[in-house]
Design a protein around this motif. Sequence first.
Motif, PDB file in Angstrom:
ATOM      1  N   MET A   1    -107.777  -4.023  43.355  1.00 51.63           N
ATOM      2  CA  MET A   1    -106.842  -4.103  42.250  1.00 51.63           C
ATOM      3  C   MET A   1    -105.951  -2.862  42.188  1.00 51.63           C
ATOM      4  SD  MET A   1    -107.622  -6.981  41.363  1.00 51.63           S
ATOM      5  CE  MET A   1    -108.980  -7.965  41.930  1.00 51.63           C
ATOM      6  N   ILE A   2    -106.551  -1.711  42.485  1.00 51.95           N
ATOM      7  CA  ILE A   2    -105.744  -0.487  42.511  1.00 51.95           C
ATOM      8  C   ILE A   2    -104.677  -0.580  43.592  1.00 51.95           C
ATOM      9  CG2 ILE A   2    -105.830   1.997  42.940  1.00 51.95           C
ATOM     10  CD1 ILE A   2    -108.596   2.033  41.700  1.00 51.95           C
ATOM     11  N   LEU A   3    -105.024  -1.174  44.732  1.00 56.67           N
ATOM     12  CA  LEU A   3    -104.040  -1.360  45.798  1.00 56.67           C
ATOM     13  C   LEU A   3    -102.878  -2.216  45.319  1.00 56.67           C
ATOM     14  CD1 LEU A   3    -103.028  -1.371  48.782  1.00 56.67           C
ATOM     15  CD2 LEU A   3    -104.519  -3.361  49.138  1.00 56.67           C
ATOM     16  N   GLY A   4    -103.149  -3.389  44.766  1.00 55.21           N
ATOM     17  CA  GLY A   4    -102.095  -4.331  44.413  1.00 55.21           C
ATOM     18  C   GLY A   4    -101.275  -3.917  43.221  1.00 55.21           C
ATOM     19  N   TRP A   5    -101.893  -3.268  42.228  1.00 52.04           N
ATOM     20  CA  TRP A   5    -101.190  -2.970  40.986  1.00 52.04           C
ATOM     21  C   TRP A   5    -100.665  -1.544  40.907  1.00 52.04           C
ATOM     22  CZ3 TRP A   5    -103.828  -7.296  41.342  1.00 52.04           C
ATOM     23  CH2 TRP A   5    -103.460  -8.387  40.565  1.00 52.04           C
ATOM     24  N   VAL A   6    -101.137  -0.649  41.770  1.00 52.47           N
ATOM     25  CA  VAL A   6    -100.713   0.750  41.693  1.00 52.47           C
ATOM     26  C   VAL A   6     -99.996   1.198  42.964  1.00 52.47           C
ATOM     27  CG1 VAL A   6    -101.488   3.140  41.446  1.00 52.47           C
ATOM     28  CG2 VAL A   6    -102.545   1.335  40.062  1.00 52.47           C
ATOM     29  N   PHE A   7    -100.648   1.049  44.107  1.00 48.92           N
ATOM     30  CA  PHE A   7    -100.115   1.640  45.328  1.00 48.92           C
ATOM     31  C   PHE A   7     -99.036   0.789  45.996  1.00 48.92           C
ATOM     32  CE2 PHE A   7    -103.846   4.227  44.788  1.00 48.92           C
ATOM     33  CZ  PHE A   7    -103.513   5.436  45.372  1.00 48.92           C
ATOM     34  N   VAL A   8     -99.257  -0.522  46.115  1.00 53.27           N
ATOM     35  CA  VAL A   8     -98.276  -1.364  46.796  1.00 53.27           C
ATOM     36  C   VAL A   8     -96.907  -1.325  46.122  1.00 53.27           C
ATOM     37  CG1 VAL A   8     -97.676  -3.769  47.302  1.00 53.27           C
ATOM     38  CG2 VAL A   8     -99.895  -2.874  47.958  1.00 53.27           C
ATOM     39  N   PRO A   9     -96.811  -1.341  44.780  1.00 53.47           N
ATOM     40  CA  PRO A   9     -95.478  -1.200  44.171  1.00 53.47           C
ATOM     41  C   PRO A   9     -94.764   0.081  44.582  1.00 53.47           C
ATOM     42  CG  PRO A   9     -97.035  -2.009  42.543  1.00 53.47           C
ATOM     43  CD  PRO A   9     -97.839  -1.653  43.760  1.00 53.47           C
ATOM     44  N   VAL A  10     -95.504   1.171  44.722  1.00 60.27           N
ATOM     45  CA  VAL A  10     -94.877   2.432  45.143  1.00 60.27           C
ATOM     46  C   VAL A  10     -94.439   2.355  46.598  1.00 60.27           C
ATOM     47  CG1 VAL A  10     -95.233   4.913  45.442  1.00 60.27           C
ATOM     48  CG2 VAL A  10     -96.212   3.742  43.459  1.00 60.27           C
ATOM     49  N   TYR A  11     -95.308   1.839  47.473  1.00 57.93           N
ATOM     50  CA  TYR A  11     -94.950   1.719  48.881  1.00 57.93           C
ATOM     51  C   TYR A  11     -93.754   0.789  49.072  1.00 57.93           C
ATOM     52  CZ  TYR A  11     -99.643   3.649  49.695  1.00 57.93           C
ATOM     53  OH  TYR A  11    -100.765   4.432  49.707  1.00 57.93           O
ATOM     54  N   THR A  12     -93.743  -0.319  48.349  1.00 58.55           N
ATOM     55  CA  THR A  12     -92.648  -1.281  48.476  1.00 58.55           C
ATOM     56  C   THR A  12     -91.341  -0.680  47.991  1.00 58.55           C
ATOM     57  OG1 THR A  12     -94.194  -3.118  48.171  1.00 58.55           O
ATOM     58  CG2 THR A  12     -91.869  -3.588  47.837  1.00 58.55           C
ATOM     59  N   ALA A  13     -91.385  -0.023  46.847  1.00 57.63           N
ATOM     60  CA  ALA A  13     -90.175   0.599  46.314  1.00 57.63           C
ATOM     61  C   ALA A  13     -89.668   1.716  47.213  1.00 57.63           C
ATOM     62  CB  ALA A  13     -90.437   1.132  44.908  1.00 57.63           C
TER      63      ALA A  13
ATOM     64  N   ALA B   1     -98.344 -10.222  47.265  1.00 56.02           N
ATOM     65  CA  ALA B   1     -99.191  -9.065  47.563  1.00 56.02           C
ATOM     66  C   ALA B   1    -100.377  -9.010  46.606  1.00 56.02           C
ATOM     67  CB  ALA B   1     -98.375  -7.780  47.471  1.00 56.02           C
ATOM     68  N   LYS B   2    -100.108  -9.205  45.322  1.00 59.63           N
ATOM     69  CA  LYS B   2    -101.192  -9.158  44.338  1.00 59.63           C
ATOM     70  C   LYS B   2    -102.133 -10.346  44.513  1.00 59.63           C
ATOM     71  CE  LYS B   2     -98.689  -6.516  40.823  1.00 59.63           C
ATOM     72  NZ  LYS B   2     -98.145  -6.500  39.442  1.00 59.63           N
ATOM     73  N   GLY B   3    -101.577 -11.505  44.827  1.00 54.84           N
ATOM     74  CA  GLY B   3    -102.432 -12.656  45.090  1.00 54.84           C
ATOM     75  C   GLY B   3    -103.343 -12.422  46.272  1.00 54.84           C
ATOM     76  N   GLY B   4    -102.831 -11.737  47.289  1.00 54.67           N
ATOM     77  CA  GLY B   4    -103.648 -11.423  48.460  1.00 54.67           C
ATOM     78  C   GLY B   4    -104.804 -10.508  48.120  1.00 54.67           C
ATOM     79  N   VAL B   5    -104.562  -9.478  47.310  1.00 51.52           N
ATOM     80  CA  VAL B   5    -105.653  -8.567  46.983  1.00 51.52           C
ATOM     81  C   VAL B   5    -106.656  -9.230  46.038  1.00 51.52           C
ATOM     82  CG1 VAL B   5    -104.212  -6.536  47.365  1.00 51.52           C
ATOM     83  CG2 VAL B   5    -104.404  -7.465  45.070  1.00 51.52           C
ATOM     84  N   VAL B   6    -106.205 -10.149  45.186  1.00 48.56           N
ATOM     85  CA  VAL B   6    -107.149 -10.885  44.332  1.00 48.56           C
ATOM     86  C   VAL B   6    -108.051 -11.765  45.200  1.00 48.56           C
ATOM     87  CG1 VAL B   6    -107.357 -12.702  42.590  1.00 48.56           C
ATOM     88  CG2 VAL B   6    -105.725 -10.841  42.258  1.00 48.56           C
ATOM     89  N   LEU B   7    -107.467 -12.410  46.204  1.00 52.84           N
ATOM     90  CA  LEU B   7    -108.276 -13.208  47.128  1.00 52.84           C
ATOM     91  C   LEU B   7    -109.284 -12.326  47.857  1.00 52.84           C
ATOM     92  CD1 LEU B   7    -108.977 -15.801  48.641  1.00 52.84           C
ATOM     93  CD2 LEU B   7    -107.096 -15.301  50.219  1.00 52.84           C
ATOM     94  N   ALA B   8    -108.844 -11.146  48.301  1.00 57.85           N
ATOM     95  CA  ALA B   8    -109.758 -10.213  48.964  1.00 57.85           C
ATOM     96  C   ALA B   8    -110.886  -9.804  48.023  1.00 57.85           C
ATOM     97  CB  ALA B   8    -108.998  -8.977  49.447  1.00 57.85           C
ATOM     98  N   ALA B   9    -110.562  -9.589  46.741  1.00 58.88           N
ATOM     99  CA  ALA B   9    -111.580  -9.224  45.758  1.00 58.88           C
ATOM    100  C   ALA B   9    -112.600 -10.347  45.593  1.00 58.88           C
ATOM    101  CB  ALA B   9    -110.928  -8.905  44.413  1.00 58.88           C
ATOM    102  N   ALA B  10    -112.116 -11.587  45.568  1.00 57.34           N
ATOM    103  CA  ALA B  10    -113.032 -12.727  45.444  1.00 57.34           C
ATOM    104  C   ALA B  10    -113.943 -12.824  46.664  1.00 57.34           C
ATOM    105  CB  ALA B  10    -112.237 -14.015  45.262  1.00 57.34           C
TER     106      ALA B  10
END
Length: 571
Positions: A1-13, A207-216
């Motif tokens: 969740m930290i990856l999808g909601w915190v880090f990926v937005p920064v990397y993408t931007a 991206a967030k959907g992917g990390v949620v799937l990984a979490a599941a």
Amino acid sequence: MILGWVFVPVYTAAGVYTMPEYLRLRFGGQRIRVYLSVLAILLYIFTKVSADLYAGALFLTRAMQWEGELGLYVAIIVLLLIAAVFTIFGGLTAVIWTDAVQTVLMIAGSLVLCIMSFIAVGGYDELITQYFEKMPSPNVTAYDSANQSCSAPRADAMHMFRAAEAGKSDLPWTGMTFGLTISAIWYWCSDQVIVQRTLASKNMVHAKGGVVLAAALKFLPLFLLIFPGMAARVLYTDTVACSDPAACKRFCNSESGCSNLAYIELVLNLLPKGVAGLMLAVMLAALMSSLTSIFNSASTLFTIDIYTRVRRNASEMEQVIAGRVFVVFMVAVSIVWIPIINSSSSSQLFVYIQSITSYLAPPICAIYLLAVFWPRTNEQGAFWGIMIGLVVGMIRFCVEFSYTVPPCGSDEEDLRPDWIKAVIFDVHFLHFGCILFLIVLISVIVISLLTEPIPEECLHRLTFWSRHSTEPRKPLPSTLLEMEKNPIREEPAAAGGAEPPSRARRLFNQLCGVEERTGEAAVNPRDRLTEEQRAEEDAASLYEDPKQRVIVNVSAIVSMVVAIGMYVYYR
């Protein structure tokens, strides 16, 4: 969740493709980028390639009944040949597609094996009871100084929160809570193997959907791997739970124990022959997926972040060839390291991986957290902080593998000096990871406060707080100075269009995974944009459809609630 909601937005931007590339924009200069690329490659060698090859070789040697060390290395060669085909003819796209197919096969096969394991031991309650009661034969069990069997399971085996005092627990609750979190942030949020897949998504919702799937999917190993592993100890006690060095050497060519064979024993002995063959294919598919991902990531890091520093004007073809040659070198080093893994003091491959990670990864975690969340962090603080972390971590790493810890019940003399035991070995590796993280964190903060800050206009879309900025980002002064000293020579455009490549060249390109582009196709569309247009495009890349955003947010919350519930249940 930290990856999808915190880090990926920064990397993408930020508009980056590799993790060291992000730090290059964030701090300027090249030394941090090159250092982290080298460290990431070292982690690949010691915790990924060598461990994957060792695990796959164990499976193959057991399945094919190849005896001794010769059989181990024959299996390694077979694995490498298969992985080479995947890597050479593929690329990131091939890795993603093969991962998707193999994930379905792995889950299906593991689910069948899980069900059959529970049936074989008589259900969940019977599994827990027999796990504590079943003991191996006396001829394969060593005894410690108190005449207790070294094969006996721990009394706290079914609890996640175990004693924190030194020597009282194999996995102290403090290390599990904080030490593993530090390693997990490095792995999920800054490791090129993981993040490159997330950055390949179409938009932020994907991206967030992917990390949620990984979490599941991360909930499944408890049921598909851990409980079947416990069942293997019940069903094949003499092999999986052996502790006598001579007996273990005979069973699995390792004096430290044979618990790494637990899953292999289930597959080969519990499943019908045809299904066992399918599971063998699934396990090899998983290993191939992991190896090809690592090879592609390591090749990318080496060519983009290291090789182009030496050959600034290297062509795409030259970079691809250099990447392939480097992968061969990396594999060779990994093979040389495998005997060290086989003779490590812990008989558990997963524990070995986590220990190496705790010695090398915390400095990277600290740097990325500060880079994303604390704008005052500068290049001097980041560089000297990770250098301090590298020295401290490598001291522990070298000492750990310079002294051999005698296996439980062994007659070997313990040659470790008392101060080494007290200072190094009595500090659990997960606790050491926490200490190393704090050392680097404090070092970076102090040095950054004592040196010049980075101008605010150079940090747009490079921190969590500025990710939505539409202001053009100015290059760092150090970056401008480097560009002046080492200008990139532009190749003159070919008049009248380029000649089409020959048949031999096209075949070579296909083998190396290169797509040669000429004319308009060779120009990156972003190169035609102004700085203002690039800034707006990067900020717009964070847009999320409102309805889809609600779905992924709710899914993330549900995943975290379930995780907390499982922690409480197995506390």
